[in-house]
Design an enzyme around this catalytic site. Structure first.
Site, mmCIF file in Angstrom:
data_model
loop_
_atom_site.group_PDB
_atom_site.id
_atom_site.type_symbol
_atom_site.label_atom_id
_atom_site.label_comp_id
_atom_site.label_asym_id
_atom_site.label_seq_id
_atom_site.Cartn_x
_atom_site.Cartn_y
_atom_site.Cartn_z
ATOM 1 N N LYS A 41 0.855 -1.250 -0.062
ATOM 2 C CA LYS A 41 -0.099 -0.049 0.087
ATOM 3 C C LYS A 41 0.857 1.273 -0.014
ATOM 4 C CE LYS A 41 -2.053 -1.360 3.875
ATOM 5 N NZ LYS A 41 -1.401 -2.507 3.997
ATOM 6 N N ARG A 101 -9.896 0.746 8.385
ATOM 7 C CA ARG A 101 -9.637 -0.329 8.539
ATOM 8 C C ARG A 101 -10.447 -1.221 9.456
ATOM 9 N NH1 ARG A 101 -3.697 0.026 8.627
ATOM 10 N NH2 ARG A 101 -2.868 -1.837 9.032
ATOM 11 N N ARG A 141 11.804 -5.661 4.862
ATOM 12 C CA ARG A 141 11.494 -4.026 4.580
ATOM 13 C C ARG A 141 12.464 -3.362 5.393
ATOM 14 N NH1 ARG A 141 5.687 -1.778 5.447
ATOM 15 N NH2 ARG A 141 5.677 -3.127 7.179
ATOM 16 N N ARG A 184 11.347 -1.755 11.040
ATOM 17 C CA ARG A 184 9.999 -1.316 11.838
ATOM 18 C C ARG A 184 9.984 -2.416 12.927
ATOM 19 N NH1 ARG A 184 4.947 0.255 8.364
ATOM 20 N NH2 ARG A 184 3.964 -1.070 9.896
ATOM 21 N N ARG A 243 -0.606 -8.998 13.199
ATOM 22 C CA ARG A 243 -1.455 -8.182 12.335
ATOM 23 C C ARG A 243 -2.275 -8.943 11.157
ATOM 24 N NH1 ARG A 243 3.940 -4.897 10.597
ATOM 25 N NH2 ARG A 243 2.665 -3.819 9.213
HETATM 26 P P1 AP5 Z 1 4.755 -1.754 1.748
HETATM 27 O O1 AP5 Z 1 4.537 -0.807 0.713
HETATM 28 O O2 AP5 Z 1 5.639 -0.901 3.008
HETATM 29 O O3 AP5 Z 1 3.831 -2.310 2.392
HETATM 30 P P2 AP5 Z 1 2.346 -1.839 3.102
HETATM 31 O O4 AP5 Z 1 1.015 -2.565 2.576
HETATM 32 O O5 AP5 Z 1 2.228 -0.482 3.133
HETATM 33 O O6 AP5 Z 1 2.615 -2.536 4.654
HETATM 34 P P3 AP5 Z 1 2.342 -1.846 6.017
HETATM 35 O O7 AP5 Z 1 3.056 -2.816 6.935
HETATM 36 O O8 AP5 Z 1 2.812 -0.503 6.104
HETATM 37 O O9 AP5 Z 1 0.788 -1.983 6.356
HETATM 38 P P4 AP5 Z 1 0.094 -2.059 7.512
HETATM 39 O O10 AP5 Z 1 -1.211 -1.882 6.992
HETATM 40 O O11 AP5 Z 1 0.326 -3.568 8.236
HETATM 41 O O12 AP5 Z 1 0.809 -1.185 8.261
HETATM 42 P P5 AP5 Z 1 0.428 0.560 8.843
HETATM 43 O O13 AP5 Z 1 1.721 1.343 8.918
HETATM 44 O O14 AP5 Z 1 -0.762 0.844 8.270
HETATM 45 O O15 AP5 Z 1 5.621 -3.141 1.430
HETATM 46 C C1 AP5 Z 1 6.176 -3.727 2.107
HETATM 47 C C2 AP5 Z 1 7.544 -4.176 1.763
HETATM 48 O O16 AP5 Z 1 7.469 -5.107 0.559
HETATM 49 C C3 AP5 Z 1 8.527 -3.288 1.393
HETATM 50 O O17 AP5 Z 1 9.968 -3.507 1.903
HETATM 51 C C4 AP5 Z 1 8.537 -3.035 -0.055
HETATM 52 O O18 AP5 Z 1 9.783 -2.390 -0.478
HETATM 53 C C5 AP5 Z 1 8.112 -4.524 -0.412
HETATM 54 N N1 AP5 Z 1 7.309 -4.360 -1.555
HETATM 55 C C6 AP5 Z 1 6.180 -3.513 -1.762
HETATM 56 N N2 AP5 Z 1 5.552 -3.886 -3.223
HETATM 57 C C7 AP5 Z 1 6.033 -4.924 -3.503
HETATM 58 C C8 AP5 Z 1 6.056 -5.713 -4.513
HETATM 59 N N3 AP5 Z 1 5.158 -5.541 -5.653
HETATM 60 N N4 AP5 Z 1 6.920 -6.775 -4.755
HETATM 61 C C9 AP5 Z 1 7.915 -6.985 -3.983
HETATM 62 N N5 AP5 Z 1 8.179 -6.440 -2.901
HETATM 63 C C10 AP5 Z 1 7.409 -5.257 -2.533
HETATM 64 O O19 AP5 Z 1 -0.148 0.088 10.511
HETATM 65 C C11 AP5 Z 1 0.796 -0.098 11.561
HETATM 66 C C12 AP5 Z 1 0.037 -0.360 12.919
HETATM 67 O O20 AP5 Z 1 -0.567 1.092 13.053
HETATM 68 C C13 AP5 Z 1 -1.302 -1.258 12.804
HETATM 69 O O21 AP5 Z 1 -0.819 -2.556 13.082
HETATM 70 C C14 AP5 Z 1 -2.174 -0.451 13.900
HETATM 71 O O22 AP5 Z 1 -1.765 -1.011 15.283
HETATM 72 C C15 AP5 Z 1 -1.988 0.881 13.645
HETATM 73 N N6 AP5 Z 1 -3.159 1.446 12.616
HETATM 74 C C16 AP5 Z 1 -2.857 1.858 11.500
HETATM 75 N N7 AP5 Z 1 -3.855 2.445 10.958
HETATM 76 C C17 AP5 Z 1 -4.910 1.891 11.763
HETATM 77 C C18 AP5 Z 1 -6.282 2.325 11.579
HETATM 78 N N8 AP5 Z 1 -6.915 2.578 10.483
HETATM 79 N N9 AP5 Z 1 -6.966 1.708 12.776
HETATM 80 C C19 AP5 Z 1 -6.637 1.173 13.760
HETATM 81 N N10 AP5 Z 1 -5.053 0.917 13.819
HETATM 82 C C20 AP5 Z 1 -4.237 1.631 12.879
#
Ligand code: AP5
Length: 217
Positions: free
Chosen positions: A13, A87, A126, A159, A170
């Site tokens: 994402k 979410r 990552r 991270r 997660r």
């Molecule tokens: P990346 O693009 O970083 O993936 P992502 O989908 O953004 O993953 P996140 O871990 O950021 O998502 P998340 O939803 O779990 O975490 P968030 O920060 O929102 O890519 C991942 C890796 O793969 C990278 O190394 C990249 O280079 C590689 N990659 C990407 N695309 C690729 C491809 N096509 N091929 C190969 N490699 C690739 O949330 C963190 C925490 O915050 C949550 O657990 C929760 O506690 C809290 N939180 C956040 N939002 C909310 C909400 N709305 N409600 C409640 N709690 C929340």
């Protein structure tokens, strides 16, 4: 344009949002990034979010909805792309209500679909830049110099919630609380399913194909 990006942890994402922003001039609003900034700044919100994030649980809806409503209220005319929010079904319905107050709505939802076997490899590999937020992968998206950010030379970090145990939590949280959001949107909006197992450039091509059609419509 007002876009929502959905997908499991590690679906890409954040990676795709940065490319959407570069292509269409939208504002990228990542709830995870905002929470991490609040934690780094040591705010009350950051302290409240900490234990949930570290265990792989969701931060309570009332905290997130208020935080994101504040961020969305400052969005310029061109629009936004939401990453990691909504979410839960409750967050999605609160977002719709708050947009409706100013005569707005979500124009499209992109659902990044990834095989679970790829998630752990993506998350544990990552690395991100604590300075500018750029995201890399030790195998798939390497920086030019190992361990250093291409943009500003800052040392890349891992991270804390990318450990295998927290990733498993997660994913469980995603299945229980976030997958129903896809059905919520399928009943109310246009949802584009995108194959996120492909490499990042191929995924971007699919994303842009759908968004280009939307811009022309
Ligand atoms: P990346 O693009 O970083 O993936 P992502 O989908 O953004 O993953 P996140 O871990 O950021 O998502 P998340 O939803 O779990 O975490 P968030 O920060 O929102 O890519 C991942 C890796 O793969 C990278 O190394 C990249 O280079 C590689 N990659 C990407 N695309 C690729 C491809 N096509 N091929 C190969 N490699 C690739 O949330 C963190 C925490 O915050 C949550 O657990 C929760 O506690 C809290 N939180 C956040 N939002 C909310 C909400 N709305 N409600 C409640 N709690 C929340």
């Amino acid at each position: 344009m007002r876009i929502v990006l959905l997908g499991a942890p590690g679906a890409g994402k954040g990676t795709q949002c940065k490319r959407i922003v570069a292509e269409y001039g939208l504002l990228h609003l990542s709830s995870g990034d905002i929470l991490r900034q609040e934690r780094t700044a040591g705010t009350e919100l950051g302290r409240k979010a900490q234990s949930y994030m570290d265990s792989g649980a969701l931060v309570p809806d009332e905290i997130i909805v208020e935080m994101m409503a504040g961020a969305i209220s400052k969005v310029p005319e061109a629009g936004f792309v939401l990453d990691g929010f909504p979410r839960t079904v409750n967050q999605a319905s609160e977002l719709d209500k708050s947009l409706a107050c100013s005569g707005q709505k979500i124009d499209a939802v992109l659902n990044l679909k990834i095989d679970e076997r790829l998630v752990l490899e993506r998350m544990t590999g990552r690395r991100s830049c604590p300075q500018c937020g750029a995201v890399y992968h030790i195998e798939n998206l390497k920086p030019k110099v190992e361990g250093m950010c291409d943009n500003d030379g800052t040392e890349l970090v891992q991270r804390p919630d990318d450990s295998p145990e927290v990733v498993a939590n997660r994913l469980k949280t995603y299945h229980e609380q976030t997958e129903p959001v896809v059905d919520y949107y399928k009943n109310n909006n246009t949802v584009y399913d995108i194959d996120a197992n492909k490499d990042a450039d191929e995924v971007s091509a699919l994303v842009f194909e759908n968004l280009d059609a939307l811009v022309k419509a």
